[in-house]
Scaffold this motif. Structure first.
Motif, PDB file in Angstrom:
ATOM      1  N   GLY A   1       8.298  14.111   3.891  1.00 47.82           N
ATOM      2  CA  GLY A   1       8.205  15.263   3.010  1.00 47.82           C
ATOM      3  C   GLY A   1       8.650  14.965   1.591  1.00 47.82           C
ATOM      4  N   ARG A   2       9.555  14.014   1.418  1.00 49.07           N
ATOM      5  CA  ARG A   2      10.013  13.679   0.072  1.00 49.07           C
ATOM      6  C   ARG A   2       9.872  12.211  -0.275  1.00 49.07           C
ATOM      7  NH1 ARG A   2      15.658  12.315   0.744  1.00 49.07           N
ATOM      8  NH2 ARG A   2      16.121  12.586   2.936  1.00 49.07           N
ATOM      9  N   ARG A   3       9.589  11.393   0.714  1.00 51.56           N
ATOM     10  CA  ARG A   3       9.453   9.963   0.461  1.00 51.56           C
ATOM     11  C   ARG A   3       8.528   9.339   1.493  1.00 51.56           C
ATOM     12  NH1 ARG A   3      15.386   8.035   2.719  1.00 51.56           N
ATOM     13  NH2 ARG A   3      15.109   9.123   4.691  1.00 51.56           N
ATOM     14  N   ARG A   4       8.061   8.166   1.140  1.00 55.28           N
ATOM     15  CA  ARG A   4       7.158   7.412   2.010  1.00 55.28           C
ATOM     16  C   ARG A   4       7.878   6.144   2.437  1.00 55.28           C
ATOM     17  NH1 ARG A   4       1.179   6.109  -0.017  1.00 55.28           N
ATOM     18  NH2 ARG A   4       0.855   8.166   0.844  1.00 55.28           N
ATOM     19  N   GLY A   5       7.530   5.663   3.607  1.00 58.25           N
ATOM     20  CA  GLY A   5       8.131   4.426   4.087  1.00 58.25           C
ATOM     21  C   GLY A   5       7.206   3.720   5.046  1.00 58.25           C
ATOM     22  N   VAL A   6       7.707   2.627   5.590  1.00 56.28           N
ATOM     23  CA  VAL A   6       6.964   1.851   6.573  1.00 56.28           C
ATOM     24  C   VAL A   6       7.831   1.723   7.815  1.00 56.28           C
ATOM     25  CG1 VAL A   6       5.879  -0.374   7.095  1.00 56.28           C
ATOM     26  CG2 VAL A   6       5.758   0.555   4.762  1.00 56.28           C
ATOM     27  N   ARG A   7       7.255   2.094   8.949  1.00 58.20           N
ATOM     28  CA  ARG A   7       7.938   1.986  10.238  1.00 58.20           C
ATOM     29  C   ARG A   7       7.252   0.897  11.053  1.00 58.20           C
ATOM     30  NH1 ARG A   7       8.537   7.329  12.299  1.00 58.20           N
ATOM     31  NH2 ARG A   7      10.447   7.192  11.071  1.00 58.20           N
ATOM     32  N   ILE A   8       8.060   0.068  11.695  1.00 52.48           N
ATOM     33  CA  ILE A   8       7.531  -0.982  12.564  1.00 52.48           C
ATOM     34  C   ILE A   8       8.216  -0.863  13.916  1.00 52.48           C
ATOM     35  CG2 ILE A   8       7.027  -3.437  12.818  1.00 52.48           C
ATOM     36  CD1 ILE A   8       7.944  -3.724   9.844  1.00 52.48           C
ATOM     37  N   VAL A   9       7.424  -0.870  14.973  1.00 53.29           N
ATOM     38  CA  VAL A   9       7.950  -0.847  16.332  1.00 53.29           C
ATOM     39  C   VAL A   9       7.590  -2.177  16.992  1.00 53.29           C
ATOM     40  CG1 VAL A   9       7.912   0.290  18.576  1.00 53.29           C
ATOM     41  CG2 VAL A   9       7.660   1.658  16.480  1.00 53.29           C
ATOM     42  N   PHE A  10       8.622  -2.920  17.377  1.00 55.24           N
ATOM     43  CA  PHE A  10       8.461  -4.176  18.108  1.00 55.24           C
ATOM     44  C   PHE A  10       8.737  -3.877  19.572  1.00 55.24           C
ATOM     45  CE2 PHE A  10       9.623  -5.289  13.834  1.00 55.24           C
ATOM     46  CZ  PHE A  10       8.771  -6.329  13.537  1.00 55.24           C
ATOM     47  N   ALA A  11       7.823  -4.259  20.456  1.00 57.53           N
ATOM     48  CA  ALA A  11       7.999  -3.974  21.882  1.00 57.53           C
ATOM     49  C   ALA A  11       7.648  -5.213  22.700  1.00 57.53           C
ATOM     50  CB  ALA A  11       7.118  -2.801  22.303  1.00 57.53           C
ATOM     51  N   ASP A  12       8.460  -5.458  23.718  1.00 59.00           N
ATOM     52  CA  ASP A  12       8.167  -6.544  24.639  1.00 59.00           C
ATOM     53  C   ASP A  12       8.543  -6.112  26.048  1.00 59.00           C
ATOM     54  OD1 ASP A  12      10.882  -7.537  25.527  1.00 59.00           O
ATOM     55  OD2 ASP A  12      11.107  -7.951  23.396  1.00 59.00           O
TER      56      ASP A  12
ATOM     57  N   ALA B   1       0.823  -1.213   0.000  1.00 63.37           N
ATOM     58  CA  ALA B   1       0.000   0.000   0.000  1.00 63.37           C
ATOM     59  C   ALA B   1       0.859   1.266   0.000  1.00 63.37           C
ATOM     60  CB  ALA B   1      -0.941  -0.005   1.201  1.00 63.37           C
ATOM     61  N   ALA B   2       2.028   1.190   0.652  1.00 64.64           N
ATOM     62  CA  ALA B   2       2.937   2.341   0.702  1.00 64.64           C
ATOM     63  C   ALA B   2       3.771   2.472  -0.570  1.00 64.64           C
ATOM     64  CB  ALA B   2       3.859   2.220   1.918  1.00 64.64           C
ATOM     65  N   LYS B   3       3.583   1.515  -1.487  1.00 64.64           N
ATOM     66  CA  LYS B   3       4.246   1.516  -2.785  1.00 64.64           C
ATOM     67  C   LYS B   3       5.760   1.299  -2.698  1.00 64.64           C
ATOM     68  CE  LYS B   3       0.708   4.329  -5.050  1.00 64.64           C
ATOM     69  NZ  LYS B   3      -0.177   3.272  -5.303  1.00 64.64           N
ATOM     70  N   LEU B   4       6.190   0.486  -1.733  1.00 60.31           N
ATOM     71  CA  LEU B   4       7.591   0.083  -1.712  1.00 60.31           C
ATOM     72  C   LEU B   4       7.828  -0.882  -2.875  1.00 60.31           C
ATOM     73  CD1 LEU B   4       8.393  -0.637   2.061  1.00 60.31           C
ATOM     74  CD2 LEU B   4       8.687   1.483   0.785  1.00 60.31           C
ATOM     75  N   SER B   5       9.040  -0.884  -3.406  1.00 58.57           N
ATOM     76  CA  SER B   5       9.372  -1.811  -4.486  1.00 58.57           C
ATOM     77  C   SER B   5       9.288  -3.245  -3.966  1.00 58.57           C
ATOM     78  CB  SER B   5      10.786  -1.536  -5.002  1.00 58.57           C
ATOM     79  OG  SER B   5      11.743  -1.948  -4.028  1.00 58.57           O
TER      80      SER B   5
ATOM     81  N   ARG C   1      12.637  -2.526  22.863  1.00 61.11           N
ATOM     82  CA  ARG C   1      11.836  -1.800  21.870  1.00 61.11           C
ATOM     83  C   ARG C   1      12.728  -1.565  20.671  1.00 61.11           C
ATOM     84  NH1 ARG C   1       7.326   1.763  22.104  1.00 61.11           N
ATOM     85  NH2 ARG C   1       7.424   3.372  20.504  1.00 61.11           N
ATOM     86  N   ILE C   2      12.346  -2.152  19.533  1.00 60.91           N
ATOM     87  CA  ILE C   2      13.119  -2.014  18.311  1.00 60.91           C
ATOM     88  C   ILE C   2      12.256  -1.306  17.280  1.00 60.91           C
ATOM     89  CG2 ILE C   2      14.292  -3.228  16.434  1.00 60.91           C
ATOM     90  CD1 ILE C   2      14.829  -5.502  18.420  1.00 60.91           C
ATOM     91  N   THR C   3      12.791  -0.242  16.695  1.00 62.45           N
ATOM     92  CA  THR C   3      12.086   0.521  15.665  1.00 62.45           C
ATOM     93  C   THR C   3      12.872   0.425  14.375  1.00 62.45           C
ATOM     94  OG1 THR C   3      11.280   2.065  17.352  1.00 62.45           O
ATOM     95  CG2 THR C   3      11.150   2.780  15.039  1.00 62.45           C
ATOM     96  N   VAL C   4      12.203  -0.034  13.317  1.00 56.54           N
ATOM     97  CA  VAL C   4      12.834  -0.127  12.007  1.00 56.54           C
ATOM     98  C   VAL C   4      11.989   0.629  10.986  1.00 56.54           C
ATOM     99  CG1 VAL C   4      13.944  -2.339  12.498  1.00 56.54           C
ATOM    100  CG2 VAL C   4      11.703  -2.324  11.400  1.00 56.54           C
ATOM    101  N   THR C   5      12.671   1.205   9.993  1.00 58.46           N
ATOM    102  CA  THR C   5      11.975   1.896   8.912  1.00 58.46           C
ATOM    103  C   THR C   5      12.622   1.531   7.586  1.00 58.46           C
ATOM    104  OG1 THR C   5      11.557   3.784  10.384  1.00 58.46           O
ATOM    105  CG2 THR C   5      11.186   4.143   8.034  1.00 58.46           C
ATOM    106  N   LYS C   6      11.792   1.274   6.596  1.00 54.11           N
ATOM    107  CA  LYS C   6      12.243   1.058   5.225  1.00 54.11           C
ATOM    108  C   LYS C   6      11.603   2.137   4.384  1.00 54.11           C
ATOM    109  CE  LYS C   6      14.510  -1.416   2.257  1.00 54.11           C
ATOM    110  NZ  LYS C   6      15.976  -1.366   2.365  1.00 54.11           N
ATOM    111  N   TRP C   7      12.431   2.913   3.659  1.00 58.99           N
ATOM    112  CA  TRP C   7      11.956   4.032   2.838  1.00 58.99           C
ATOM    113  C   TRP C   7      11.843   3.630   1.375  1.00 58.99           C
ATOM    114  CZ3 TRP C   7      10.056   8.009   5.352  1.00 58.99           C
ATOM    115  CH2 TRP C   7      10.525   8.309   6.635  1.00 58.99           C
ATOM    116  N   SER C   8      10.889   4.246   0.673  1.00 59.06           N
ATOM    117  CA  SER C   8      10.770   4.025  -0.773  1.00 59.06           C
ATOM    118  C   SER C   8      11.986   4.642  -1.457  1.00 59.06           C
ATOM    119  CB  SER C   8       9.481   4.644  -1.297  1.00 59.06           C
ATOM    120  OG  SER C   8       9.487   6.036  -1.068  1.00 59.06           O
TER     121      SER C   8
END
Length: 138
Positions: free
Chosen positions: A72-83, A33-37, A130-137
């Motif tokens: 502002g210039r790109r879209r991505g997906v952020r995931i926060v894993f918490a335990d 949906a975020a249009k990542l390749s 708590r691990i936060t990862v982001t992948k940008w388009s």
């Protein structure tokens, strides 16, 4: 934007192997949906799978929150894993390729870090992780 897909934050509990599969499915849906390749989708889903499994095995379960983000210039997906598990006593060691406490290949944290663009980990013994990862388009 993709018609019919809600891009707001989505949280998935992680308490079983089936939940790890659900995290993978959710991340794939949001990445599309975020249009990542396709390559970036695959990298993100792989990292999410490893981190969800770590959340289950080492953290005793937790949550994954998946969010579409923009800078502002790109879209991505952020995931926060918490335990709320035992935390990671030696983070530098845990991020070393080949280090494992569970008999695996020892590539979960270090491999996941290489697959994403942004990687942040907050942990302390007895305080969970708590691990936060982001992948940008691209």
């Amino acid at each position: 934007m993709t018609a019919g897909v809600d891009l707001g934050p989505k949280t998935q509990a992680i308490g079983s192997d089936e939940d790890v599969v659900r995290v993978r499915q959710l991340v794939r849906t949001v990445a599309v949906a975020a249009k990542l390749s396709l390559v970036d989708q695959t990298k993100l889903v792989t990292a999410a799978s490893e981190l969800a499994r770590n959340t289950l095995i080492y953290g005793g379960g937790g949550t994954a929150e998946v969010t579409v983000v923009e800078d502002g210039r790109r879209r991505g997906v952020r995931i926060v894993f918490a335990d709320s598990g035992p935390g990671i006593a030696d983070l530098d060691l845990a991020l070393t390729d080949g280090y494992t406490t569970g008999g695996g290949l020892g590539l979960g944290l270090s491999g996941s870090r290489r697959l994403v663009d942004d990687f942040d980990i907050q942990t302390a013994p007895g305080e969970g992780t708590r691990i936060t990862v982001t992948k940008w388009s691209r």
